[in-house]
Scaffold this motif. Structure first.
Motif, short mmCIF file in Angstrom:
data_model
loop_
_atom_site.label_atom_id
_atom_site.label_comp_id
_atom_site.label_asym_id
_atom_site.label_seq_id
_atom_site.Cartn_x
_atom_site.Cartn_y
_atom_site.Cartn_z
N LEU A 21 85.50 89.52 6.12
CA LEU A 21 86.01 90.75 5.50
C LEU A 21 84.95 91.84 5.52
CD1 LEU A 21 87.97 89.49 2.36
CD2 LEU A 21 88.74 89.75 4.71
N THR A 22 85.38 93.06 5.78
CA THR A 22 84.52 94.22 5.70
C THR A 22 85.21 95.26 4.82
OG1 THR A 22 83.63 93.85 7.92
CG2 THR A 22 83.33 96.05 6.97
N TYR A 23 84.55 95.65 3.77
CA TYR A 23 85.10 96.65 2.85
C TYR A 23 84.57 98.03 3.23
CZ TYR A 23 86.88 93.03 -0.23
OH TYR A 23 87.58 91.98 -0.74
N TYR A 24 85.48 99.00 3.32
CA TYR A 24 85.10 100.37 3.64
C TYR A 24 85.28 101.30 2.44
CZ TYR A 24 85.09 98.71 8.42
OH TYR A 24 84.82 98.01 9.57
N PHE B 148 90.64 93.88 -4.21
CA PHE B 148 91.51 93.73 -3.04
C PHE B 148 90.94 92.69 -2.10
CE2 PHE B 148 93.42 98.32 -2.78
CZ PHE B 148 93.75 98.26 -4.12
N THR B 149 91.82 91.98 -1.41
CA THR B 149 91.38 91.08 -0.37
C THR B 149 92.46 90.96 0.69
OG1 THR B 149 90.34 88.93 0.09
CG2 THR B 149 92.23 88.94 -1.40
N ILE B 150 92.07 90.54 1.86
CA ILE B 150 92.99 90.34 2.98
C ILE B 150 93.06 88.86 3.31
CG2 ILE B 150 93.40 90.76 5.42
CD1 ILE B 150 92.06 93.36 5.29
N GLU C 183 90.17 104.09 5.74
CA GLU C 183 90.20 102.64 5.90
C GLU C 183 89.73 101.99 4.61
OE1 GLU C 183 88.13 101.26 9.32
OE2 GLU C 183 89.00 99.25 9.21
N VAL C 184 90.43 100.97 4.19
CA VAL C 184 90.12 100.29 2.94
C VAL C 184 89.31 99.03 3.19
CG1 VAL C 184 91.08 99.22 0.86
CG2 VAL C 184 92.19 101.24 1.87
N LEU C 185 89.86 98.14 3.99
CA LEU C 185 89.12 96.95 4.38
C LEU C 185 89.73 96.34 5.61
CD1 LEU C 185 89.77 93.92 1.98
CD2 LEU C 185 91.23 95.91 2.08
N CYS C 186 89.00 95.40 6.17
CA CYS C 186 89.34 94.83 7.47
C CYS C 186 89.03 93.34 7.46
CB CYS C 186 88.51 95.53 8.55
SG CYS C 186 88.60 94.80 10.19
N ILE C 187 89.81 92.58 8.22
CA ILE C 187 89.52 91.17 8.44
C ILE C 187 89.35 90.95 9.94
CG2 ILE C 187 91.99 90.55 8.47
CD1 ILE C 187 91.13 87.86 7.16
N SER C 188 88.25 90.33 10.31
CA SER C 188 87.99 90.08 11.72
C SER C 188 88.78 88.87 12.21
CB SER C 188 86.49 89.84 11.95
OG SER C 188 86.13 88.57 11.43
N MET C 189 88.74 88.64 13.49
CA MET C 189 89.41 87.46 14.05
C MET C 189 88.83 86.19 13.44
SD MET C 189 89.66 86.15 18.00
CE MET C 189 88.05 85.37 17.90
N LYS C 190 87.56 86.24 13.05
CA LYS C 190 86.91 85.08 12.44
C LYS C 190 87.09 85.05 10.92
CE LYS C 190 83.35 84.76 16.01
NZ LYS C 190 81.89 84.75 16.28
N ASP C 191 87.95 85.92 10.41
CA ASP C 191 88.28 85.98 8.97
C ASP C 191 87.12 86.47 8.11
OD1 ASP C 191 90.60 83.15 8.89
OD2 ASP C 191 90.84 85.23 9.53
#
Length: 123
Positions: free
Chosen positions: A57-60, A68-70, A47-55
């Motif tokens: 960001l969590t970087y893994y 990088f960004t989502i 896993e690289v990174l994630c965006i929650s429903m509330k926007d």
């Protein structure tokens, strides 16, 4: 039928940029956390990174922080992965996925996956 379709991969020179797209059907992406994973040749999928429903960001993967960004476009039901200052070690197949939670849960069971898109960083 729930489906995620990635696009935007390709060959790019080191230092270049790409934006990957993850378009959904049968699923309203704005209700869920969305993750990007990558799998390099001979390596496990991470896993690289994630965006929650509330926007949020969590970087893994530490090596992509600052590069990088989502983002989301809810009107298009699409999530994007913007990748800047690409490096040869970013070469991988990139996947979007969701575990149908509204927060970034990290390692676990992901229920919906795209087919992946190849990113190759090379001069």
């Amino acid at each position: 039928q729930v489906q995620l379709v990635e696009s935007g991969g390709g060959l790019v020179q080191p230092g270049g940029s790409l934006r990957l797209s993850c378009a959904a059907s049968g699923l309203t992406l704005e209700w869920y956390a969305m993750s990007w994973f990558r799998q390099a040749p001979g390596k496990e999928r991470d896993e690289v990174l994630c965006i929650s429903m509330k926007d949020e960001l969590t970087y893994y993967t530490d090596s992509v922080k600052g590069r990088f960004t989502i983002s989301r476009d809810n009107a298009k039901n699409t999530v994007y992965l913007q990748m800047n200052n690409l490096k040869p070690e970013d070469t991988a197949v990139y996947y979007c996925a969701t575990d149908l939670l509204d927060y970034c849960s990290g390692p676990g069971k992901y229920d919906v996956w795209g087919q992946g898109t190849q990113v190759t960083v090379s001069s």
